[in-house]
Design an enzyme around this catalytic site. Sequence first.
Site, mmCIF file in Angstrom:
data_model
loop_
_atom_site.group_PDB
_atom_site.id
_atom_site.type_symbol
_atom_site.label_atom_id
_atom_site.label_comp_id
_atom_site.label_asym_id
_atom_site.label_seq_id
_atom_site.Cartn_x
_atom_site.Cartn_y
_atom_site.Cartn_z
ATOM 1 N N LYS A 88 9.415 4.010 17.812
ATOM 2 C CA LYS A 88 9.109 5.356 18.308
ATOM 3 C C LYS A 88 9.656 5.545 19.727
ATOM 4 C CE LYS A 88 5.684 7.025 15.224
ATOM 5 N NZ LYS A 88 4.685 6.346 14.422
ATOM 6 N N LYS A 139 7.342 11.383 8.372
ATOM 7 C CA LYS A 139 7.187 12.710 8.989
ATOM 8 C C LYS A 139 8.059 12.840 10.221
ATOM 9 C CE LYS A 139 2.560 12.443 7.576
ATOM 10 N NZ LYS A 139 1.641 11.465 8.137
ATOM 11 N N LYS A 149 13.722 5.456 5.434
ATOM 12 C CA LYS A 149 12.308 5.494 5.056
ATOM 13 C C LYS A 149 11.772 6.932 5.176
ATOM 14 C CE LYS A 149 7.903 4.926 6.891
ATOM 15 N NZ LYS A 149 7.109 4.891 8.083
HETATM 16 N N1 AQP Z 1 8.098 5.972 3.177
HETATM 17 C C1 AQP Z 1 6.976 5.335 2.876
HETATM 18 N N2 AQP Z 1 6.944 4.477 1.827
HETATM 19 C C2 AQP Z 1 5.793 3.817 1.480
HETATM 20 N N3 AQP Z 1 4.625 3.970 2.158
HETATM 21 C C3 AQP Z 1 4.623 4.818 3.210
HETATM 22 N N4 AQP Z 1 3.641 5.188 4.071
HETATM 23 C C4 AQP Z 1 4.136 6.057 4.973
HETATM 24 N N5 AQP Z 1 5.440 6.289 4.715
HETATM 25 C C5 AQP Z 1 5.771 5.533 3.630
HETATM 26 C C6 AQP Z 1 2.272 4.685 4.002
HETATM 27 O O1 AQP Z 1 1.392 5.797 4.013
HETATM 28 C C7 AQP Z 1 0.170 5.378 4.629
HETATM 29 C C8 AQP Z 1 -0.257 6.384 5.637
HETATM 30 O O2 AQP Z 1 0.583 6.231 6.735
HETATM 31 P P1 AQP Z 1 0.312 6.845 8.117
HETATM 32 O O3 AQP Z 1 -0.972 7.512 8.208
HETATM 33 O O4 AQP Z 1 0.646 5.840 9.156
HETATM 34 O O5 AQP Z 1 1.364 7.925 7.987
HETATM 35 P P2 AQP Z 1 2.598 7.904 8.739
HETATM 36 O O6 AQP Z 1 3.057 6.521 9.125
HETATM 37 O O7 AQP Z 1 2.256 8.882 9.785
HETATM 38 O O8 AQP Z 1 3.609 8.429 7.763
HETATM 39 P P3 AQP Z 1 4.945 8.673 8.332
HETATM 40 O O9 AQP Z 1 5.453 9.868 7.661
HETATM 41 O O10 AQP Z 1 5.763 7.431 8.206
HETATM 42 O O11 AQP Z 1 4.660 9.035 9.848
HETATM 43 P P4 AQP Z 1 5.329 8.488 11.149
HETATM 44 O O12 AQP Z 1 6.660 9.112 11.166
HETATM 45 O O13 AQP Z 1 4.419 9.016 12.227
HETATM 46 O O14 AQP Z 1 5.387 6.982 11.101
HETATM 47 C C9 AQP Z 1 0.428 3.998 5.233
HETATM 48 O O15 AQP Z 1 -0.144 3.015 4.402
HETATM 49 C C10 AQP Z 1 1.919 3.878 5.233
HETATM 50 O O16 AQP Z 1 2.352 2.543 5.086
#
Ligand code: AQP
Length: 322
Positions: free
Chosen positions: A110, A192, A189
């Site tokens: 990040k 968001k 991957k």
């Molecule tokens: N691409 C993915 N493939 C498999 N699992 C995923 N998870 C997130 N992206 C993938 C899983 O979803 C759960 C919730 O994750 P979170 O609350 O940490 O959501 P997140 O990380 O905010 O999702 P994002 O979209 O990846 O956000 P950012 O960009 O902020 O990092 C977790 O179990 C995660 O592994």
Amino acid sequence: MRVLSGIQPTGRFHWGNYFGAIRQYIDLQNEEASYYFIANLHALTTVRDKTQLEENTRDAALDLLALGLDPNKASLFLQSDVPEVSELCWILMTGTPMGLLERCVSYKDKVARGINAGAGLFTYPVLMAADILAYDANIVPVGADQVQHIEVTRDLAQSFNHHFGEVFVLPQAKLLDASAKVVGTDGEKMSKSYDNTIGIFEDAKAMRKKIMRIVTDSRPMEDPKDPETDHLFLLFRLFATPEALQEMADLYNKGGFGYGHVKKALADAADEYFGEFRAKRAELAAQPDKVREILGDGAAAARKQAGAVLRRAQEACGLMPA
Ligand code: AQP
């Protein structure tokens, strides 16, 4: 087995969240005890708008319930409704080496992408450790990006246990092999913060449009293509039956097809898969009191459990709870 997992209300849930994590929540809700929380304290590190965070939180609860999380089997609650976890977080923080947090890939990633990283984001893995340890969880269903944080949790628990006696249960990550890292519309991957997501409850027309716009390679249509390296195929695999998948793989290996065909098959399959959850979500959205009650009951059960573990930790390290 005792199961715990959390998901951040930082925006609408996407296919990666569903196939990596939420589907596992549903599958594991019949275990001895299962706790699932909406991680609004974590989300506060990035969502700095009151109305937005409230709206995301309501959406998260509706999404999870509509997708099949059953409050009669699992406790669903808001992270901020269990203050015991924040107290436990401080106790763990006092024994956390800086280097352990500095090595966390998701933080480094990040920062590398220019996201403004405050102390909340830096210490995120410690709050996550408290979240997990507070419920004596053995199993934490997650996507691959969270595995390192669960290793941090184990390190912190082991170090505390070594110093003060056996207080914490050591948890293990649980991944689904086929969908531990769901790819996004750009082949990276799905995330968001990469702006490459397809939402679970996205409007059906908008979802189809997004799928049709997925960028593909420009090799001639006649050429055979390796399905395993094509992100469109990898996304289709999430939904397809084994027969439909084999048929599609044969087509790739043979060549002579257009990506439009794959996109249409993907959009149809996704529509059918998530279609049934839409009606359930609309039904729940009309009953906000019921959703609030579910979250309240979940929080009460969670506080009971987290309170017991917090007392254990306080006693062990000399904080002498009243
Ligand atoms: N691409 C993915 N493939 C498999 N699992 C995923 N998870 C997130 N992206 C993938 C899983 O979803 C759960 C919730 O994750 P979170 O609350 O940490 O959501 P997140 O990380 O905010 O999702 P994002 O979209 O990846 O956000 P950012 O960009 O902020 O990092 C977790 O179990 C995660 O592994």
